[in-house]
Scaffold this motif. Structure first.
Motif, PDB file in Angstrom:
ATOM      1  N   MET A 124      55.305  59.803  70.698  1.00 29.49           N
ATOM      2  CA  MET A 124      55.040  60.555  71.917  1.00 29.49           C
ATOM      3  C   MET A 124      56.356  61.150  72.459  1.00 29.49           C
ATOM      4  N   ILE A 125      56.285  62.429  72.757  1.00 25.95           N
ATOM      5  CA  ILE A 125      57.347  63.074  73.518  1.00 25.95           C
ATOM      6  C   ILE A 125      56.695  63.641  74.770  1.00 25.95           C
ATOM      7  N   ALA A 126      57.162  63.227  75.931  1.00 22.47           N
ATOM      8  CA  ALA A 126      56.585  63.679  77.199  1.00 22.47           C
ATOM      9  C   ALA A 126      57.649  64.409  78.007  1.00 22.47           C
ATOM     10  N   ILE A 127      57.236  65.525  78.613  1.00 26.39           N
ATOM     11  CA  ILE A 127      58.164  66.393  79.338  1.00 26.39           C
ATOM     12  C   ILE A 127      57.590  66.736  80.708  1.00 26.39           C
ATOM     13  N   SER A 128      58.433  66.714  81.721  1.00 26.33           N
ATOM     14  CA  SER A 128      58.069  67.247  83.031  1.00 26.33           C
ATOM     15  C   SER A 128      59.167  68.196  83.498  1.00 26.33           C
ATOM     16  N   SER A 129      58.789  69.428  83.780  1.00 26.82           N
ATOM     17  CA  SER A 129      59.726  70.385  84.365  1.00 26.82           C
ATOM     18  C   SER A 129      59.056  71.078  85.553  1.00 26.82           C
ATOM     19  N   ALA A 130      58.125  70.365  86.176  1.00 25.69           N
ATOM     20  CA  ALA A 130      57.313  70.948  87.247  1.00 25.69           C
ATOM     21  C   ALA A 130      58.060  71.064  88.568  1.00 25.69           C
ATOM     22  N   TYR A 131      59.111  70.262  88.733  1.00 26.84           N
ATOM     23  CA  TYR A 131      59.893  70.318  89.969  1.00 26.84           C
ATOM     24  C   TYR A 131      61.374  70.221  89.622  1.00 26.84           C
ATOM     25  N   LYS A 132      62.207  70.043  90.604  1.00 24.04           N
ATOM     26  CA  LYS A 132      63.649  70.184  90.397  1.00 24.04           C
ATOM     27  C   LYS A 132      64.216  69.240  89.350  1.00 24.04           C
ATOM     28  N   GLU A 133      63.779  67.986  89.360  1.00 25.55           N
ATOM     29  CA  GLU A 133      64.299  67.019  88.392  1.00 25.55           C
ATOM     30  C   GLU A 133      63.407  67.003  87.155  1.00 25.55           C
ATOM     31  N   ALA A 134      63.961  67.349  86.029  1.00 24.86           N
ATOM     32  CA  ALA A 134      63.205  67.334  84.775  1.00 24.86           C
ATOM     33  C   ALA A 134      63.252  65.933  84.162  1.00 24.86           C
ATOM     34  N   LEU A 135      62.143  65.542  83.526  1.00 24.81           N
ATOM     35  CA  LEU A 135      62.028  64.231  82.903  1.00 24.81           C
ATOM     36  C   LEU A 135      61.692  64.388  81.426  1.00 24.81           C
ATOM     37  N   ILE A 136      62.318  63.567  80.602  1.00 27.28           N
ATOM     38  CA  ILE A 136      62.008  63.529  79.182  1.00 27.28           C
ATOM     39  C   ILE A 136      61.835  62.072  78.774  1.00 27.28           C
ATOM     40  N   ALA A 137      60.748  61.779  78.058  1.00 30.35           N
ATOM     41  CA  ALA A 137      60.502  60.430  77.548  1.00 30.35           C
ATOM     42  C   ALA A 137      60.080  60.538  76.086  1.00 30.35           C
TER      43      ALA A 137
ATOM     44  N   PRO B   3      50.414  71.079  89.736  1.00 31.56           N
ATOM     45  CA  PRO B   3      51.120  72.227  90.314  1.00 31.56           C
ATOM     46  C   PRO B   3      52.624  71.968  90.464  1.00 31.56           C
ATOM     47  N   GLY B   4      53.359  73.081  90.515  1.00 33.05           N
ATOM     48  CA  GLY B   4      54.797  72.953  90.632  1.00 33.05           C
ATOM     49  C   GLY B   4      55.488  74.295  90.523  1.00 33.05           C
ATOM     50  N   SER B   5      56.749  74.255  90.179  1.00 32.52           N
ATOM     51  CA  SER B   5      57.595  75.437  90.078  1.00 32.52           C
ATOM     52  C   SER B   5      57.047  76.438  89.061  1.00 32.52           C
ATOM     53  N   PHE B   6      56.979  77.697  89.452  1.00 37.16           N
ATOM     54  CA  PHE B   6      56.470  78.752  88.574  1.00 37.16           C
ATOM     55  C   PHE B   6      57.271  78.791  87.276  1.00 37.16           C
TER      56      PHE B   6
ATOM     57  N   ARG C  85      56.283  77.101  83.279  1.00 42.65           N
ATOM     58  CA  ARG C  85      56.231  77.979  82.109  1.00 42.65           C
ATOM     59  C   ARG C  85      57.181  77.479  81.019  1.00 42.65           C
ATOM     60  N   ILE C  86      58.353  76.988  81.431  1.00 51.98           N
ATOM     61  CA  ILE C  86      59.324  76.478  80.462  1.00 51.98           C
ATOM     62  C   ILE C  86      58.748  75.279  79.710  1.00 51.98           C
ATOM     63  N   GLY C  87      58.241  74.306  80.457  1.00 52.90           N
ATOM     64  CA  GLY C  87      57.727  73.085  79.833  1.00 52.90           C
ATOM     65  C   GLY C  87      56.544  73.334  78.927  1.00 52.90           C
ATOM     66  N   ILE C  88      55.593  74.124  79.400  1.00 50.17           N
ATOM     67  CA  ILE C  88      54.378  74.372  78.617  1.00 50.17           C
ATOM     68  C   ILE C  88      54.687  75.201  77.377  1.00 50.17           C
TER      69      ILE C  88
ATOM     70  N   LEU D 163      49.401  75.258  86.341  1.00 50.59           N
ATOM     71  CA  LEU D 163      48.696  75.251  87.621  1.00 50.59           C
ATOM     72  C   LEU D 163      49.745  75.455  88.710  1.00 50.59           C
ATOM     73  N   TYR D 164      49.767  76.647  89.258  1.00 53.99           N
ATOM     74  CA  TYR D 164      50.782  76.977  90.255  1.00 53.99           C
ATOM     75  C   TYR D 164      50.333  76.531  91.641  1.00 53.99           C
ATOM     76  N   LEU D 165      51.307  76.310  92.511  1.00 54.90           N
ATOM     77  CA  LEU D 165      50.984  75.923  93.877  1.00 54.90           C
ATOM     78  C   LEU D 165      50.236  77.019  94.614  1.00 54.90           C
ATOM     79  N   ARG D 166      50.631  78.243  94.318  1.00 55.51           N
ATOM     80  CA  ARG D 166      49.959  79.401  94.919  1.00 55.51           C
ATOM     81  C   ARG D 166      49.844  80.503  93.891  1.00 55.51           C
ATOM     82  N   LYS D 167      48.906  81.387  94.073  1.00 54.14           N
ATOM     83  CA  LYS D 167      48.756  82.517  93.168  1.00 54.14           C
ATOM     84  C   LYS D 167      49.937  83.451  93.323  1.00 54.14           C
ATOM     85  N   SER D 168      50.296  84.105  92.215  1.00 49.85           N
ATOM     86  CA  SER D 168      51.376  85.078  92.268  1.00 49.85           C
ATOM     87  C   SER D 168      50.927  86.302  93.052  1.00 49.85           C
ATOM     88  N   GLN D 169      51.888  87.101  93.486  1.00 49.69           N
ATOM     89  CA  GLN D 169      51.548  88.314  94.229  1.00 49.69           C
ATOM     90  C   GLN D 169      50.720  89.260  93.375  1.00 49.69           C
ATOM     91  N   ALA D 170      51.004  89.298  92.070  1.00 52.11           N
ATOM     92  CA  ALA D 170      50.242  90.166  91.175  1.00 52.11           C
ATOM     93  C   ALA D 170      48.776  89.738  91.119  1.00 52.11           C
TER      94      ALA D 170
END
Length: 214
Positions: A1-14, A63-66, A70-73, A193-200
């Protein structure tokens, strides 16, 4: 298993492969796009493992950082092509709730709260046993303040009564729990899953509604 979180400021890798484990919480000032893959390669090398030794990838889908999402996924989808393994999507509230349950063992249902900025809070409700229920939604700060029950959030945001800081170990535990329940995801399911929809997106919806209302 490799697990990644980059949804907020602190990124996690396990990483957990053949009984060998490695964990990393990346400084919030690091550039996730430049450092996550570099650190995964470094961790695997130190473990004497290769990406093809891995059989499952997990990523926090929001939800998290736009940009962070995108980077993590995108990274996980790319790594899947290299190792042909299973994939798992994790919601940010699931990770926060898991950390809270480990630390506090609550007796009552609770809310997980994420700051969506501009006076809005993204909330998810959980049972005391960690089961997410009710609609996940954006509410105003006034509505949020009127909610009854414990409110749990990230320590870096300070919007909740109880603040937690998920660790890479927490991330791995959630991923393994979902794998044990066979909650795997296809590429089409690994959408941010973004916190809010983009302006576009908002502009497009307004145009569609305007046409439909004619």
């Amino acid at each position: 298993m490799i697990a990644i979180s980059s949804a907020y400021k602190e990124a996690l890798i396990a990483i957990d492969i053949d009984g060998k484990q490695s964990f990393l919480a990346m400084d919030s000032n690091c550039k996730h796009s430049e450092n996550i893959l570099f650190n995964i390669d470094k961790m695997l090398d130190e473990m004497g493992k290769n990406i093809k030794d891995n059989d499952c990838l997990a990523v926090v889908t929001g939800p998290g950082s736009f940009t962070g999402l995108r980077i993590g996924i995108t990274l996980v989808k790319g790594l899947k092509e290299a190792c042909g393994c299973k994939t798992i999507g994790i919601y940010t509230p699931e990770l926060i709730a898991h950390t809270y349950l480990k630390q506090s063992h609550p007796n009552d249902d609770f809310y997980v709260a994420i700051d969506a900025l501009s006076g809005l809070i993204y909330i998810s409700k959980f049972t005391k046993d960690g089961i997410m229920f009710a609609e996940q939604k954006l509410i105003t700060r006034e509505e949020y303040q009127n909610l009854d029950g414990n409110k749990v959030g990230l320590s870096e945001e300070c919007v909740a009564d109880v603040l937690v800081r998920p660790s890479p170990q927490d991330l791995l535990e959630v991923a393994n729990e979902k794998l044990a329940r066979n909650e795997t995801a296809d590429d089409k399911d690994l959408n941010p899953l973004y916190l809010r929809k983009s302006q576009a997106e908002v502009s497009l919806e307004n145009k569609i509604n305007a046409v439909n209302n004619k």
